[in-house]
Design a protein around this motif. Structure first.
Motif, PDB file in Angstrom:
ATOM      1  N   ALA A 193      93.416  81.563 124.454  1.00 43.10           N
ATOM      2  CA  ALA A 193      92.821  81.626 123.318  1.00 43.10           C
ATOM      3  C   ALA A 193      91.395  83.127 123.426  1.00 43.10           C
ATOM      4  CB  ALA A 193      92.461  80.606 122.936  1.00 43.10           C
ATOM      5  N   TRP A 194      92.075  83.622 122.411  1.00 42.07           N
ATOM      6  CA  TRP A 194      90.563  84.529 122.769  1.00 42.07           C
ATOM      7  C   TRP A 194      89.659  84.409 121.392  1.00 42.07           C
ATOM      8  CZ3 TRP A 194      95.985  84.353 121.025  1.00 42.07           C
ATOM      9  CH2 TRP A 194      95.884  84.300 119.471  1.00 42.07           C
ATOM     10  N   ASP A 195      89.450  83.310 120.828  1.00 42.05           N
ATOM     11  CA  ASP A 195      87.761  83.420 120.326  1.00 42.05           C
ATOM     12  C   ASP A 195      88.031  81.401 119.921  1.00 42.05           C
ATOM     13  OD1 ASP A 195      89.784  83.156 118.120  1.00 42.05           O
ATOM     14  OD2 ASP A 195      89.524  85.534 116.833  1.00 42.05           O
ATOM     15  N   HIS A 196      87.031  81.556 118.982  1.00 41.30           N
ATOM     16  CA  HIS A 196      87.289  80.080 119.038  1.00 41.30           C
ATOM     17  C   HIS A 196      88.214  79.792 117.635  1.00 41.30           C
ATOM     18  CE1 HIS A 196      85.475  76.416 116.534  1.00 41.30           C
ATOM     19  NE2 HIS A 196      85.750  76.682 116.015  1.00 41.30           N
ATOM     20  N   ALA A 197      88.387  80.075 117.042  1.00 37.49           N
ATOM     21  CA  ALA A 197      89.333  79.719 115.747  1.00 37.49           C
ATOM     22  C   ALA A 197      90.709  79.770 116.696  1.00 37.49           C
ATOM     23  CB  ALA A 197      89.606  80.767 114.585  1.00 37.49           C
ATOM     24  N   SER A 198      91.006  80.815 117.572  1.00 38.03           N
ATOM     25  CA  SER A 198      92.313  80.803 118.192  1.00 38.03           C
ATOM     26  C   SER A 198      92.218  79.038 119.066  1.00 38.03           C
ATOM     27  CB  SER A 198      92.994  81.736 118.834  1.00 38.03           C
ATOM     28  OG  SER A 198      92.341  82.148 120.182  1.00 38.03           O
ATOM     29  N   ALA A 199      91.693  79.239 119.994  1.00 45.33           N
ATOM     30  CA  ALA A 199      91.102  77.714 120.484  1.00 45.33           C
ATOM     31  C   ALA A 199      90.971  75.986 119.660  1.00 45.33           C
ATOM     32  CB  ALA A 199      89.897  78.099 121.450  1.00 45.33           C
ATOM     33  N   ALA A 200      90.526  76.403 118.332  1.00 40.46           N
ATOM     34  CA  ALA A 200      90.326  75.617 117.395  1.00 40.46           C
ATOM     35  C   ALA A 200      91.634  74.351 117.043  1.00 40.46           C
ATOM     36  CB  ALA A 200      89.245  75.848 116.730  1.00 40.46           C
ATOM     37  N   ALA A 201      92.175  75.888 116.856  1.00 40.42           N
ATOM     38  CA  ALA A 201      93.991  75.972 116.281  1.00 40.42           C
ATOM     39  C   ALA A 201      94.715  75.483 117.559  1.00 40.42           C
ATOM     40  CB  ALA A 201      94.590  77.534 115.550  1.00 40.42           C
ATOM     41  N   LEU A 202      94.148  75.718 118.645  1.00 38.72           N
ATOM     42  CA  LEU A 202      95.385  75.582 119.861  1.00 38.72           C
ATOM     43  C   LEU A 202      95.279  73.740 120.094  1.00 38.72           C
ATOM     44  CD1 LEU A 202      95.136  78.942 121.560  1.00 38.72           C
ATOM     45  CD2 LEU A 202      97.661  77.331 120.488  1.00 38.72           C
ATOM     46  N   ALA A 203      93.832  73.252 119.204  1.00 45.11           N
ATOM     47  CA  ALA A 203      93.698  72.057 120.092  1.00 45.11           C
ATOM     48  C   ALA A 203      93.968  71.389 118.855  1.00 45.11           C
ATOM     49  CB  ALA A 203      91.718  71.603 120.472  1.00 45.11           C
ATOM     50  N   ALA A 204      93.959  71.845 118.207  1.00 47.82           N
ATOM     51  CA  ALA A 204      94.157  71.042 117.008  1.00 47.82           C
ATOM     52  C   ALA A 204      95.197  70.618 116.395  1.00 47.82           C
ATOM     53  CB  ALA A 204      93.355  71.946 115.532  1.00 47.82           C
ATOM     54  N   ARG A 205      97.062  71.222 117.704  1.00 47.73           N
ATOM     55  CA  ARG A 205      97.633  71.432 117.708  1.00 47.73           C
ATOM     56  C   ARG A 205      98.167  69.682 119.001  1.00 47.73           C
ATOM     57  NH1 ARG A 205     101.952  74.662 114.876  1.00 47.73           N
ATOM     58  NH2 ARG A 205     103.283  72.439 115.949  1.00 47.73           N
ATOM     59  N   GLY A 206      96.883  69.694 119.609  1.00 47.53           N
ATOM     60  CA  GLY A 206      96.740  68.283 120.514  1.00 47.53           C
ATOM     61  C   GLY A 206      97.040  69.122 121.998  1.00 47.53           C
ATOM     62  N   PHE A 207      96.597  70.149 122.067  1.00 46.61           N
ATOM     63  CA  PHE A 207      96.852  70.507 123.617  1.00 46.61           C
ATOM     64  C   PHE A 207      95.338  70.070 123.424  1.00 46.61           C
ATOM     65  CE2 PHE A 207     100.081  74.204 121.939  1.00 46.61           C
ATOM     66  CZ  PHE A 207     100.736  73.533 122.855  1.00 46.61           C
ATOM     67  N   PRO A 208      95.297  69.765 125.453  1.00 45.67           N
ATOM     68  CA  PRO A 208      94.450  68.848 125.842  1.00 45.67           C
ATOM     69  C   PRO A 208      93.405  70.034 126.963  1.00 45.67           C
ATOM     70  CG  PRO A 208      96.290  68.176 127.176  1.00 45.67           C
ATOM     71  CD  PRO A 208      96.549  68.807 126.014  1.00 45.67           C
ATOM     72  N   ALA A 209      93.624  71.003 127.298  1.00 45.92           N
ATOM     73  CA  ALA A 209      93.183  72.338 127.844  1.00 45.92           C
ATOM     74  C   ALA A 209      93.060  73.796 127.458  1.00 45.92           C
ATOM     75  CB  ALA A 209      93.752  71.669 128.744  1.00 45.92           C
ATOM     76  N   ILE A 210      92.462  74.761 127.064  1.00 45.94           N
ATOM     77  CA  ILE A 210      92.947  76.174 126.549  1.00 45.94           C
ATOM     78  C   ILE A 210      91.993  76.897 127.912  1.00 45.94           C
ATOM     79  CG2 ILE A 210      92.070  77.691 124.858  1.00 45.94           C
ATOM     80  CD1 ILE A 210      93.588  74.439 123.799  1.00 45.94           C
ATOM     81  N   GLY A 211      93.403  77.855 128.243  1.00 47.68           N
ATOM     82  CA  GLY A 211      91.919  79.304 128.766  1.00 47.68           C
ATOM     83  C   GLY A 211      92.062  79.902 127.977  1.00 47.68           C
ATOM     84  N   THR A 212      91.241  81.084 128.462  1.00 47.96           N
ATOM     85  CA  THR A 212      90.772  82.425 127.811  1.00 47.96           C
ATOM     86  C   THR A 212      91.672  83.259 128.495  1.00 47.96           C
ATOM     87  OG1 THR A 212      89.097  82.877 129.391  1.00 47.96           O
ATOM     88  CG2 THR A 212      88.939  81.636 127.742  1.00 47.96           C
ATOM     89  N   THR A 213      91.658  84.431 128.002  1.00 45.71           N
ATOM     90  CA  THR A 213      92.668  85.481 128.478  1.00 45.71           C
ATOM     91  C   THR A 213      92.502  86.619 128.775  1.00 45.71           C
ATOM     92  OG1 THR A 213      94.594  87.211 127.973  1.00 45.71           O
ATOM     93  CG2 THR A 213      93.982  85.657 125.996  1.00 45.71           C
ATOM     94  N   SER A 214      91.887  87.396 129.643  1.00 42.91           N
ATOM     95  CA  SER A 214      90.959  88.365 129.952  1.00 42.91           C
ATOM     96  C   SER A 214      91.659  89.661 129.281  1.00 42.91           C
ATOM     97  CB  SER A 214      90.881  88.654 131.384  1.00 42.91           C
ATOM     98  OG  SER A 214      92.417  88.837 131.687  1.00 42.91           O
ATOM     99  N   LEU A 215      92.469  89.770 129.201  1.00 38.44           N
ATOM    100  CA  LEU A 215      92.827  91.082 128.151  1.00 38.44           C
ATOM    101  C   LEU A 215      92.112  91.386 126.547  1.00 38.44           C
ATOM    102  CD1 LEU A 215      94.886  93.193 127.961  1.00 38.44           C
ATOM    103  CD2 LEU A 215      96.799  92.107 127.130  1.00 38.44           C
ATOM    104  N   ALA A 216      92.666  89.986 125.930  1.00 38.38           N
ATOM    105  CA  ALA A 216      92.172  90.011 124.995  1.00 38.38           C
ATOM    106  C   ALA A 216      90.361  90.030 124.813  1.00 38.38           C
ATOM    107  CB  ALA A 216      92.548  88.658 124.438  1.00 38.38           C
ATOM    108  N   VAL A 217      90.168  90.009 125.870  1.00 38.97           N
ATOM    109  CA  VAL A 217      88.592  90.302 125.817  1.00 38.97           C
ATOM    110  C   VAL A 217      88.523  91.267 126.393  1.00 38.97           C
ATOM    111  CG1 VAL A 217      86.554  89.731 127.175  1.00 38.97           C
ATOM    112  CG2 VAL A 217      87.646  87.760 126.711  1.00 38.97           C
ATOM    113  N   ALA A 218      88.548  92.540 126.558  1.00 38.05           N
ATOM    114  CA  ALA A 218      88.490  93.107 127.360  1.00 38.05           C
ATOM    115  C   ALA A 218      88.739  94.222 125.599  1.00 38.05           C
ATOM    116  CB  ALA A 218      89.609  93.924 128.646  1.00 38.05           C
ATOM    117  N   ALA A 219      90.430  94.001 125.029  1.00 40.92           N
ATOM    118  CA  ALA A 219      91.035  94.785 124.556  1.00 40.92           C
ATOM    119  C   ALA A 219      90.378  94.523 123.010  1.00 40.92           C
ATOM    120  CB  ALA A 219      92.185  94.274 124.071  1.00 40.92           C
TER     121      ALA A 219
END
Length: 269
Positions: A26-52
């Motif tokens: 994920a790259w922000d709260h909304a993307s992480a929350a949406a993924l978690a809502a689909r049942g993914f128990p773990a979420i990573g971040t991506t350095s490309l999105a943070v930088a871009a």
């Protein structure tokens, strides 16, 4: 009352033979929350999105504060968080260990550290320093021999051996997609092997059969989101209704975290 199963630890998600951890990034709260809502128990971040997102280069060690800020945003959520910390934003193992402690305090349970083809001994020292400072943090040690190097197998194994000896909990070899090479890496490593999913590479089920224990999506979702946005505006400009899934305004609002009433009352929407 039916007993509820005990929650699985982040490390435990890497030790389920035939069921690799599929880690969306994920790259922000909304993307992480949406993924978690689909049942993914773990979420990573991506350095490309943070930088871009800040108009900065990825992998250049210039986004430390932004990476920590994102961890503070996501770390208290009800899912397991692993942070992409590039090469630790420093060549000093002590500085990398202090970063790891910050991420742990923010709520992260994992950290991804890449060697960027720098000296293997230096990367091993970073791993050892992190494990000494924050023993509970899952260190995923990445080597870039297949990502930015020539894919030399002896060098890959040499680096993976050094990182495991330093205490890495998992090892990551992005860029390797050949099934025979993946299988050889699985046989060689004691720590769980992580690979980067590629649409042109083996599907998840095939990777599971090869013994891979973690499959990361890296920046794929972020890049697809950018592509979908550009495609949508192109469709609208051409007089077509945009395709794909479009969450409603209410759907996105449902991903919000609760905020104090005083702050909510002052919101302008």
């Amino acid at each position: 009352m039916t007993a509820q199963p005990a929650p699985v630890s982040f490390a435990g998600l890497h030790h389920r033979p035939g069921r690799p951890l599929l880690l969306p990034n994920a790259w922000d709260h909304a993307s992480a929350a949406a993924l978690a809502a689909r049942g993914f128990p773990a979420i990573g971040t991506t350095s490309l999105a943070v930088a871009a997102g800040a108009g900065l280069p990825d992998g250049a060690g210039v986004t430390r504060e932004r990476a920590v800020r994102l961890a503070l945003t996501l770390g208290s959520a009800p899912y397991l968080l692993s942070v992409d910390a590039e090469a630790g934003f420093s060549d000093d193992p002590g500085e990398v260990a202090r970063l790891a402690a910050e991420l742990w305090e923010a709520g992260a349970v994992g950290i991804n550290l890449e060697d960027g083809l720098g000296p293997a001994a230096r990367h091993a020292a970073k791993i050892a320093a992190v494990k000494a400072a924050v023993p509970g943090l899952f260190v995923n040690a990445r080597t870039d021999t297949h990502w930015a190097g020539d894919g030399d197998e002896r060098e890959t194994l040499r680096r993976l051996d050094a990182y495991q000896a330093a205490g890495a909990d998992g090892v990551f070899v992005p860029g390797v997609t050949d099934p025979e090479r993946v299988a050889a890496l699985v046989r060689h490593t004691e720590a769980p092997l992580n690979v980067l999913y590629s649409p042109a590479g083996p599907p998840l089920a095939r990777l599971a059969g090869l013994g891979v224990r973690r499959v990361s999506l890296g920046s794929l979702l972020y890049r697809r989101a950018l592509g979908a946005a550009v495609d949508a505006v192109a469709d609208i400009a051409a007089g077509r209704a945009p395709g794909g899934t479009t969450p409603s305004y209410a759907d996105v609002r449902a991903l919000e975290r609760s905020v104090p009433a005083s702050r909510s009352a002052n919101s302008t929407g």
